[in-house]
Design a protein around this motif. Structure first.
Motif, short mmCIF file in Angstrom:
data_model
loop_
_atom_site.label_atom_id
_atom_site.label_comp_id
_atom_site.label_asym_id
_atom_site.label_seq_id
_atom_site.Cartn_x
_atom_site.Cartn_y
_atom_site.Cartn_z
N GLU A 26 0.83 -1.21 0.00
CA GLU A 26 0.00 0.00 0.00
C GLU A 26 0.86 1.26 0.00
OE1 GLU A 26 -3.91 -1.52 2.51
OE2 GLU A 26 -2.09 -0.99 3.59
N THR A 27 1.95 1.21 0.75
CA THR A 27 2.85 2.36 0.81
C THR A 27 3.50 2.62 -0.55
OG1 THR A 27 3.30 1.85 3.13
CG2 THR A 27 4.81 3.36 2.03
N GLN A 28 4.00 1.56 -1.18
CA GLN A 28 4.61 1.73 -2.49
C GLN A 28 3.59 2.20 -3.52
OE1 GLN A 28 5.90 -1.69 -4.71
NE2 GLN A 28 7.50 -0.54 -5.75
N ALA A 29 2.39 1.65 -3.48
CA ALA A 29 1.35 2.05 -4.42
C ALA A 29 1.01 3.53 -4.27
CB ALA A 29 0.10 1.20 -4.23
N ASP A 30 0.96 4.01 -3.03
CA ASP A 30 0.69 5.43 -2.79
C ASP A 30 1.78 6.30 -3.39
OD1 ASP A 30 -0.71 7.67 -1.48
OD2 ASP A 30 1.07 7.74 -0.20
N TYR A 31 3.02 5.85 -3.22
CA TYR A 31 4.16 6.58 -3.78
C TYR A 31 4.10 6.60 -5.31
CZ TYR A 31 9.01 7.29 -5.32
OH TYR A 31 10.14 7.72 -5.97
N GLU A 32 3.90 5.43 -5.91
CA GLU A 32 3.93 5.31 -7.37
C GLU A 32 2.76 6.02 -8.05
OE1 GLU A 32 6.26 4.08 -9.22
OE2 GLU A 32 7.51 2.97 -7.80
N LYS A 33 1.57 5.92 -7.47
CA LYS A 33 0.37 6.42 -8.14
C LYS A 33 0.02 7.85 -7.76
CE LYS A 33 -1.68 1.80 -8.51
NZ LYS A 33 -2.83 0.93 -8.11
N TRP B 20 2.10 10.16 -5.45
CA TRP B 20 3.15 11.14 -5.19
C TRP B 20 4.11 11.29 -6.37
CZ3 TRP B 20 8.40 11.75 -4.86
CH2 TRP B 20 8.86 12.89 -4.19
N LYS B 21 4.62 10.19 -6.87
CA LYS B 21 5.68 10.23 -7.88
C LYS B 21 5.30 10.97 -9.15
CE LYS B 21 8.93 7.10 -10.20
NZ LYS B 21 9.32 5.68 -10.38
N PRO B 22 4.10 10.78 -9.70
CA PRO B 22 3.78 11.48 -10.96
C PRO B 22 3.84 13.00 -10.87
CG PRO B 22 2.22 9.71 -10.55
CD PRO B 22 3.03 9.87 -9.30
N ASN B 23 3.65 13.55 -9.70
CA ASN B 23 3.62 15.00 -9.54
C ASN B 23 4.92 15.59 -8.99
OD1 ASN B 23 0.84 15.19 -10.30
ND2 ASN B 23 0.31 14.39 -8.28
N HIS B 24 5.84 14.74 -8.55
CA HIS B 24 7.03 15.25 -7.87
C HIS B 24 8.34 14.68 -8.39
CE1 HIS B 24 3.71 15.70 -4.93
NE2 HIS B 24 4.36 16.77 -4.55
N ASP B 25 8.28 13.87 -9.41
CA ASP B 25 9.50 13.16 -9.82
C ASP B 25 9.73 13.28 -11.32
OD1 ASP B 25 11.75 11.68 -9.35
OD2 ASP B 25 10.74 9.75 -9.49
N SER B 26 10.97 13.05 -11.73
CA SER B 26 11.33 13.02 -13.14
C SER B 26 12.21 11.80 -13.37
CB SER B 26 12.08 14.30 -13.53
OG SER B 26 13.24 14.46 -12.72
#
Length: 221
Positions: free
Chosen positions: A66-73, A75-81
């Protein structure tokens, strides 16, 4: 010595600062008081190990999935490159691989990262064609610092673990290779508090590897 076995993250490609920075930013968004030192324990571990530890640090009661899914779906799309892997590729890797081939040595990568990602990165930086074997932590029941990945790599290469020389940087990687019985050369990295005490030697850069081998493995044969 009959084989050279590389770790990937932190050795072939200097990914660890990038991975640490983005995951740490995610953790801080949920637990702003987290000291960076709490994150050092994730370096060199498998995806499940990493996210189990991050879930524990955050303390929200979510599973690692669940933690990884939250990060991938979320957080990451809006904060990462995306990471530019060729830009952080250590080109001396190719020199070592060519040197190993000239000496008739087998070559492998043994990484805690997932197999498909490892292969894609190695293809992108031009290393994959020079390797006899790519093995990831997914293929073993236990991950680094357990020696299983090095034991399996040696078996698939057709050599004994004590006939392998491993190039590692992290505490867990060095420990895994040492426990398997391989000779361990540690690529020095003082950014994450790594313990290199189990390594048989240290090098400042991959460009020093052949000289270390010729001085220590040949003279002591």
């Amino acid at each position: 010595m009959k084989a050279v076995v590389f770790d990937m993250d932190g050795v072939i490609v200097d990914t660890e600062p990038h991975n640490m920075r983005r995951v740490y930013a995610y953790v801080l968004s949920l637990r702003p008081d987290t000291p960076i030192e709490e994150m050092y324990q994730i370096v060199g571990r498998t995806r499940q190990d990493v996210w189990t530890r991050i879930a524990g640090i955050i303390g929200a009661g979510k599973s690692w999935e669940e933690t990884q899914a939250d990060y991938e779906k979320n957080w990451k799309p809006n904060h990462d490159s995306p990471i530019d892997y060729p830009a952080i590729f250590r080109k001396e890797t190719l020199e070592i691989l060519q040197w190993a081939r000239n000496k008739g040595l087998r070559t492998a990568v043994a990484s805690a990262t997932g197999y498909e990602k490892v292969k894609a990165i190695l293809l992108e930086v031009g290393v994959e064609p020079y390797l006899d074997l790519i093995i990831s932590g997914e293929s073993c029941k236990k991950s680094k610092p357990d020696p299983a990945i090095y034991q399996k790599a040696a078996k698939l290469l057709g050599v004994r673990p004590d006939e392998c020389i491993a190039i590692e940087d992290s505490t867990v990687g060095i420990t895994a290779a040492h426990r398997a019985g391989a000779t361990v050369v540690a690529l020095k990295d003082d950014r994450f508090g790594f313990d290199r005490s189990l390594a048989d030697g240290e090098i400042e850069s991959l460009g020093d590897f052949q000289a270390w081998v010729e001085e220590n493995m040949v003279n002591n044969a």
